[in-house]
Enzyme design. Structure first.
Site, short mmCIF file in Angstrom:
data_model
loop_
_atom_site.label_atom_id
_atom_site.label_comp_id
_atom_site.label_asym_id
_atom_site.label_seq_id
_atom_site.Cartn_x
_atom_site.Cartn_y
_atom_site.Cartn_z
N GLY A 64 105.05 24.98 117.05
CA GLY A 64 105.36 25.26 118.37
C GLY A 64 105.99 23.83 119.09
N ILE A 65 105.29 23.50 120.29
CA ILE A 65 105.83 22.62 120.81
C ILE A 65 105.10 21.32 121.12
CG2 ILE A 65 107.18 24.36 122.10
CD1 ILE A 65 104.69 22.47 124.18
N TYR B 142 112.44 14.81 111.77
CA TYR B 142 111.35 13.96 111.69
C TYR B 142 110.89 14.22 113.47
CZ TYR B 142 111.41 12.01 107.23
OH TYR B 142 111.12 11.76 105.59
N CYS C 154 114.01 13.65 115.75
CA CYS C 154 114.72 15.09 115.47
C CYS C 154 116.16 14.64 115.02
CB CYS C 154 114.67 15.83 116.81
SG CYS C 154 113.00 16.27 117.31
N ARG D 46 107.84 23.61 109.14
CA ARG D 46 108.33 23.93 110.55
C ARG D 46 110.01 23.57 110.27
NH1 ARG D 46 110.12 19.56 112.42
NH2 ARG D 46 108.82 17.66 112.51
N ALA E 21 109.58 18.49 122.39
CA ALA E 21 110.26 19.06 121.14
C ALA E 21 109.74 20.43 120.69
CB ALA E 21 109.92 17.96 120.12
N ILE E 22 110.59 20.95 120.13
CA ILE E 22 110.19 22.36 119.55
C ILE E 22 110.43 22.23 118.27
CG2 ILE E 22 110.96 24.69 119.64
CD1 ILE E 22 111.76 24.47 122.51
N TYR F 170 107.14 12.75 115.97
CA TYR F 170 105.95 12.04 115.88
C TYR F 170 104.96 12.73 116.88
CZ TYR F 170 102.66 8.50 118.01
OH TYR F 170 101.72 7.92 118.56
N HIS F 171 103.66 12.66 116.50
CA HIS F 171 102.86 13.23 117.22
C HIS F 171 101.50 12.07 117.13
CE1 HIS F 171 104.35 17.12 117.11
NE2 HIS F 171 103.95 17.35 115.86
#
Length: 243
Positions: free
Chosen positions: A177-178, A93, A195, A89, A164-165, A95-96
């Site tokens: 995606g987002i 960087y 980011c 993508r 974030a996108i 985070y999830h």
């Protein structure tokens, strides 16, 4: 402002070349990242080939960091904290983790408008409309992708990122995606420069004093998505890992 945004974007990414609603699926539990990417790759190809319908897939991931195509090695502050996944993508960087709603958007821009700038603007509008339902003013920035909220409690010019996108497009079919921070552990963002932005922080709905559940957020996300992209239809979540 938000009502004007809804009026100006309501038809912008409506599909005029298909009567099928976008499939809307919500995964239970925590979805392994690599399996999610593999599914998206296959689904995006099927959509591009006309063999599958468009899909928005809502997930949560276990704690991890992802590196986009513009990621700088110096922005990975704590490389041993969580797994780090290289991903195709755009962006840097991010985070999830649990408490963060990730929405993977797989739509065919040929049926809508083959314009990446307007697609990103539509994703931002979707998030802004969602936040407005919780009385939060989300804003876009010309020099930073994502959605931001002003934090006068932290200073006159302070603002935090709440969503974030990061997208990828192949044959005019989107994936990735987002992500919207509902109630993640915000300390987990300290292992990266999110980011690539050092001047501002991150926040969440709960951090802003909005006690909301993930199902409540999902319902609002769906309504706001339909404002911008058109009708949806609830379907079962994808089965992963060969199940």
């Amino acid at each position: 402002m938000v009502s004007n945004l809804r009026d100006s974007l309501a038809d912008r990414f409506w599909s005029e070349n298909s009567s099928d609603p976008v499939e809307w699926a919500i995964a239970e539990g925590l979805t392994p990242y690599e399996e999610a990417v593999a599914f998206m790759e296959a689904r995006a190809q099927a959509i591009a080939n006309g063999q599958a319908r468009e899909l928005v897939w809502l997930v949560e991931h276990p704690p991890l960091y992802t590196a986009g195509t513009s990621a700088q090695a110096s922005d990975l502050v704590d490389p041993d904290r969580f797994p780090v996944h290289q991903t195709g993508r755009g962006g840097q960087y991010t985070y999830h983790g649990p408490g963060q709603r990730v929405a993977y958007v797989m739509v065919d821009l040929k049926r809508r408008r083959p314009d990446l700038r307007r697609y990103v603007a539509a994703l931002e509008a979707w998030l802004i409309l969602t936040l407005d339902a919780f009385n939060i003013r989300g804003e876009r920035r010309e020099d930073r992708v994502g959605v931001w909220v002003r934090r006068p409690d932290k200073g006159e010019t302070a603002e935090d990122k709440i969503a974030a996108i990061g997208i990828r497009v192949r044959r005019w079919t989107t994936f990735h995606g987002i992500s919207l921070n509902v109630e993640p552990d915000l300390s987990h963002f300290s292992g990266i420069v999110p980011c690539g932005v050092t001047q501002h922080g991150v926040t969440s709905l709960v951090d802003l004093g909005i006690p909301v559940t993930m199902p409540e957020v999902d319902a609002v996300l769906r309504r706001a998505f339909e404002d911008v992209f058109g009708p949806t239809e609830q379907v079962a979540a994808p089965l992963l890992g060969g199940n």
